[in-house]
Design a protein around this motif. Structure first.
Motif, PDB file in Angstrom:
ATOM      1  N   VAL A  34       0.851  -1.189   0.000  1.00 61.16           N
ATOM      2  CA  VAL A  34       0.000   0.000   0.000  1.00 61.16           C
ATOM      3  C   VAL A  34       0.885   1.237   0.000  1.00 61.16           C
ATOM      4  CG1 VAL A  34      -2.013  -1.010   1.101  1.00 61.16           C
ATOM      5  CG2 VAL A  34      -0.178  -0.118   2.509  1.00 61.16           C
ATOM      6  N   GLY A  35       0.291   2.377  -0.321  1.00 59.46           N
ATOM      7  CA  GLY A  35       1.067   3.620  -0.337  1.00 59.46           C
ATOM      8  C   GLY A  35       1.346   4.072  -1.749  1.00 59.46           C
ATOM      9  N   LEU A  36       0.313   4.041  -2.591  1.00 57.90           N
ATOM     10  CA  LEU A  36       0.399   4.534  -3.961  1.00 57.90           C
ATOM     11  C   LEU A  36       1.573   4.018  -4.782  1.00 57.90           C
ATOM     12  CD1 LEU A  36      -0.425   8.353  -3.999  1.00 57.90           C
ATOM     13  CD2 LEU A  36      -1.708   6.499  -5.013  1.00 57.90           C
ATOM     14  N   PRO A  37       1.868   2.771  -4.716  1.00 58.98           N
ATOM     15  CA  PRO A  37       3.006   2.328  -5.508  1.00 58.98           C
ATOM     16  C   PRO A  37       2.625   2.153  -6.981  1.00 58.98           C
ATOM     17  CG  PRO A  37       2.216   0.591  -4.044  1.00 58.98           C
ATOM     18  CD  PRO A  37       1.180   1.652  -4.068  1.00 58.98           C
ATOM     19  N   ASP A  38       3.555   2.368  -7.857  1.00 56.02           N
ATOM     20  CA  ASP A  38       3.240   2.157  -9.272  1.00 56.02           C
ATOM     21  C   ASP A  38       3.428   0.676  -9.613  1.00 56.02           C
ATOM     22  OD1 ASP A  38       5.950   1.744  -9.625  1.00 56.02           O
ATOM     23  OD2 ASP A  38       6.017   2.878 -11.488  1.00 56.02           O
ATOM     24  N   SER A  39       3.150   0.353 -10.851  1.00 55.45           N
ATOM     25  CA  SER A  39       3.112  -1.068 -11.201  1.00 55.45           C
ATOM     26  C   SER A  39       4.472  -1.740 -10.998  1.00 55.45           C
ATOM     27  CB  SER A  39       2.643  -1.234 -12.639  1.00 55.45           C
ATOM     28  OG  SER A  39       3.515  -0.531 -13.492  1.00 55.45           O
ATOM     29  N   ALA A  40       5.548  -0.984 -11.163  1.00 57.26           N
ATOM     30  CA  ALA A  40       6.872  -1.579 -10.983  1.00 57.26           C
ATOM     31  C   ALA A  40       7.047  -2.089  -9.563  1.00 57.26           C
ATOM     32  CB  ALA A  40       7.954  -0.558 -11.308  1.00 57.26           C
ATOM     33  N   ILE A  41       6.410  -1.397  -8.616  1.00 53.66           N
ATOM     34  CA  ILE A  41       6.558  -1.836  -7.226  1.00 53.66           C
ATOM     35  C   ILE A  41       5.664  -3.035  -6.947  1.00 53.66           C
ATOM     36  CG2 ILE A  41       6.202  -1.119  -4.834  1.00 53.66           C
ATOM     37  CD1 ILE A  41       7.167   1.662  -5.790  1.00 53.66           C
ATOM     38  N   LYS A  42       4.510  -3.073  -7.613  1.00 57.72           N
ATOM     39  CA  LYS A  42       3.670  -4.265  -7.464  1.00 57.72           C
ATOM     40  C   LYS A  42       4.409  -5.493  -7.992  1.00 57.72           C
ATOM     41  CE  LYS A  42      -0.800  -2.029  -7.476  1.00 57.72           C
ATOM     42  NZ  LYS A  42      -1.630  -1.286  -8.440  1.00 57.72           N
ATOM     43  N   GLU A  43       5.110  -5.284  -9.112  1.00 54.03           N
ATOM     44  CA  GLU A  43       5.869  -6.401  -9.662  1.00 54.03           C
ATOM     45  C   GLU A  43       6.986  -6.826  -8.722  1.00 54.03           C
ATOM     46  OE1 GLU A  43       7.201  -4.983 -13.409  1.00 54.03           O
ATOM     47  OE2 GLU A  43       5.150  -4.825 -14.152  1.00 54.03           O
TER      48      GLU A  43
END
Lengths: 510, 77
Positions: A34-43
């Motif tokens: 959580v904390g507005l991560p972009d897709s790179a962080i989800k990956e």
């Protein structure tokens, strides 16, 4: 148990501290960020899990929640892999050490190795200013981080190495750099004005341009040496100060253009984008704004070859950064400002076929075609280019000549002196070069004596110069006088300045 | 820790490996089942939970072989 690791992200060219909080609690096994991560962080979840497992460590069971705080900063990139992994291992009790005093950056590969990331220099500088002085960074970025004075940089190659180091099992030698010797080595150009044969007129014009910070337009047939000349312009500009070098390096760091071995951009950058470049490529842009060519040329030279071939929209977008010395890119989610103080050097052929005015070739273009070609450059843009010069084709004798011109270092001395005079003169009015003079300041600092005035009047009446040309001529004359060390603008200075208005005279047929 | 284990036996190889029967749909069913169990036994967020899969290949003319995947899948990806 909650674990905290400090990391950092870049917005524009400024770094911001990001707290990576990891909580592992009872419940259904899951892994969420959580904390507005972009897709790179989800990956990065997948990379982190595999990197931990492939390092021979246990990936803990439980409900794993990652929070990247503060939540209102947009986070980009893969630099959170390593801090997330360390946070998880700390929460799981694999790491016992206190991580509070470290700032951690790094991307993980599936086998647990640590890869380099972008923007390490701005991150290190801003984190250091907030009181952090220990950094765990990928080995690829160690040089870049270590040029900041007063920080201790621990380079790591793998996740396991970082874990062992934090647990006190492995000793990592802090990476240190001798900033002075790097600085000395980084300041050498690999080209020199001596390499250019002939073209004395163009060299002189470039010297004046460098001395006054004037933008230049070079007009000449193909193969005359326009690119070669432009490439050597940075070598005669005053040497970069360390502050300027750091600022330029920041931009290159954010753009991911620093090599592993390169710690510092110590010379003025020379950027020559191809004429098919888009406006986002030139000015900067993207969903997460990245710097464009104007910012990469910060403190250096932006060279636009085949000037009229550039998309008109792209060229018009140049006007604002030329005026302000920076670009602001607005997106729905953020606004970012990049520095963009550069000298523009544009080059063009005199006509579509390239040979108009060349004594040895026949130009096959109709007057209308030439007119159309030249008028692709708008008046307002041309307004910002003080010096136009012709770069004629070289004769055989000139090509064969052995005479070597002045070395760049000699010319640079004169340029630096002229710049010093300008800084001194303008220290109270907030500008730093003659190119920035306008309106009132122009009247105040560029008084002409009656002979010079008369010469200028004649020229204007004879050649039909516009008001635009008039102020340009005076500014350039001011620089020529500065190069000579003269406080007054004399007739010969005006006379020479008039020569640098080619387009008004010869081609700009309106 | 509570470990939910799905045990799948296959007698014939032509339908594939036992693990191949653990599809996304099957995982969702197991997660639902686990949630139901945790709530009924008042264990929601009170215990660590793990999902394992055990695959048994048991050819008609031979001995069974057993494979065990610890922490086979988690909720959400």
């Amino acid at each position: 148990m909650i674990a905290r690791v400090n990391s950092s992200t870049v917005v524009g060219i400024e770094g911001y501290i990001v707290n990576v909080e990891v909580d592992i609690s009872k419940g259904l096994p899951s892994f969420s960020t959580v904390g507005l991560p972009d897709s790179a962080i989800k990956e990065s979840r997948n990379r982190v899990e595999m990197a931990i497992k492939n390092s021979g460590l246990d990936f803990p069971i439980g409900k794993i929640t990652i929070n990247l705080a503060p939540a209102d900063i947009r986070k980009e990139g893969s630099a959170f892999d390593l801090p997330i992994a360390l946070g998880i291992l700390k929460a799981a009790g694999v790491i016992n050490a206190n991580l509070d005093e470290f700032v951690v950056l790094g991307e993980l590969s599936l086998d647990g190795r640590v890869r380099g990331v972008r923007g390490v220099l701005p991150v290190t500088i801003s984190a250091h200013s907030k009181g952090f002085d220990k950094f765990i960074v990928p080995r690829d970025n160690a040089n870049e981080a270590a040029i900041v004075k007063g920080v201790t940089v621990y380079p790591v190659d793998s996740l396991l190495e970082a874990v062992s180091f934090l647990n006190g099992v492995l000793d990592i030698q802090p990476h240190s750099m001798d900033i002075d010797s790097i600085w000395e080595r980084a300041r050498v150009y690999d080209v020199d004005f001596q390499d250019v044969r002939g073209q004395e007129g163009a060299k002189r014009a470039l010297e004046i341009a460098a001395a006054g910070g004037h933008n230049v337009l070079m007009i000449g047939p193909p193969g005359a040496g326009k690119t070669m000349l432009a490439k050597r312009l940075p070598t005669i500009l005053p040497p970069l100060s360390l502050e300027e070098a750091l600022e330029t390096t920041k931009v290159h760091s954010v753009a991911g253009l620093l090599g592993r071995e390169q710690a510092l951009v110590g010379v003025r950058p020379f950027r020559a984008p191809h004429h098919t470049i888009s406006d986002a490529g030139l000015i900067g842009g993207g969903h997460f704004p990245t710097p464009g060519e104007v910012s990469l040329a910060h403190n250096g030279v932006l060279f636009l070859d085949e000037f009229p071939e550039f998309n008109r929209r792209v060229l018009e977008a140049l006007r604002q950064p030329m005026e302000d010395g920076e670009v602001t890119i607005s997106r729905a989610t953020m606004r970012v400002t990049f520095p963009a103080r550069f000298m523009l050097v544009a080059a063009m052929n005199p006509c579509p076929c390239g040979y108009f005015g060349d004594p040895r070739h026949n130009c096959t273009c109709t007057p209308a075609a030439i007119q159309r070609y030249v008028s692709k450059i708008s008046g307002p843009l041309l307004d910002r280019i003080d010096i136009h010069i012709e770069v004629p084709a070289l004769t055989f004798d000139e090509l064969r000549s052995k005479s070597v011109g002045e070395p760049s270092s000699k010319i640079r001395e004169r340029v630096t002196e002229a710049r010093r005079r300008q800084l001194e003169r303008y220290k109270d009015v907030g500008i730093y070069s003659n190119a920035q003079l306008s309106g009132k300041l122009l009247e105040r600092y560029c008084e002409l004596d009656s002979t010079a005035e008369g010469l200028l009047r004649t020229a204007i009446e004879q050649f039909g110069f516009s008001a635009r040309a008039y102020t340009r001529i005076i500014k350039v004359a001011r620089t020529i006088a500065d190069l000579e060390g003269s406080d007054r603008i004399r007739p010969e200075h005006v006379g020479e300045a008039i020569q640098y208005r080619t387009l008004d005279r010869k081609y700009w047929i309106r | 820790m509570i470990v939910f284990i799905e045990v799948k036996t296959r007698r014939e190889q032509q339908f594939g490996h036992p693990f191949e029967s653990i599809t996304t749909r099957k995982k969702q069913q197991l997660i639902k089942m686990a949630k139901q169990y945790l709530v009924e036994h008042n264990l929601w967020d009170k215990a660590y939970v793990r999902f394992d899969v055990i695959g048994v290949s048991w050819p008609k003319d031979g001995n069974p072989s057993i494979e065990h995947i610890v922490d086979a899948f988690r909720v959400g990806g």
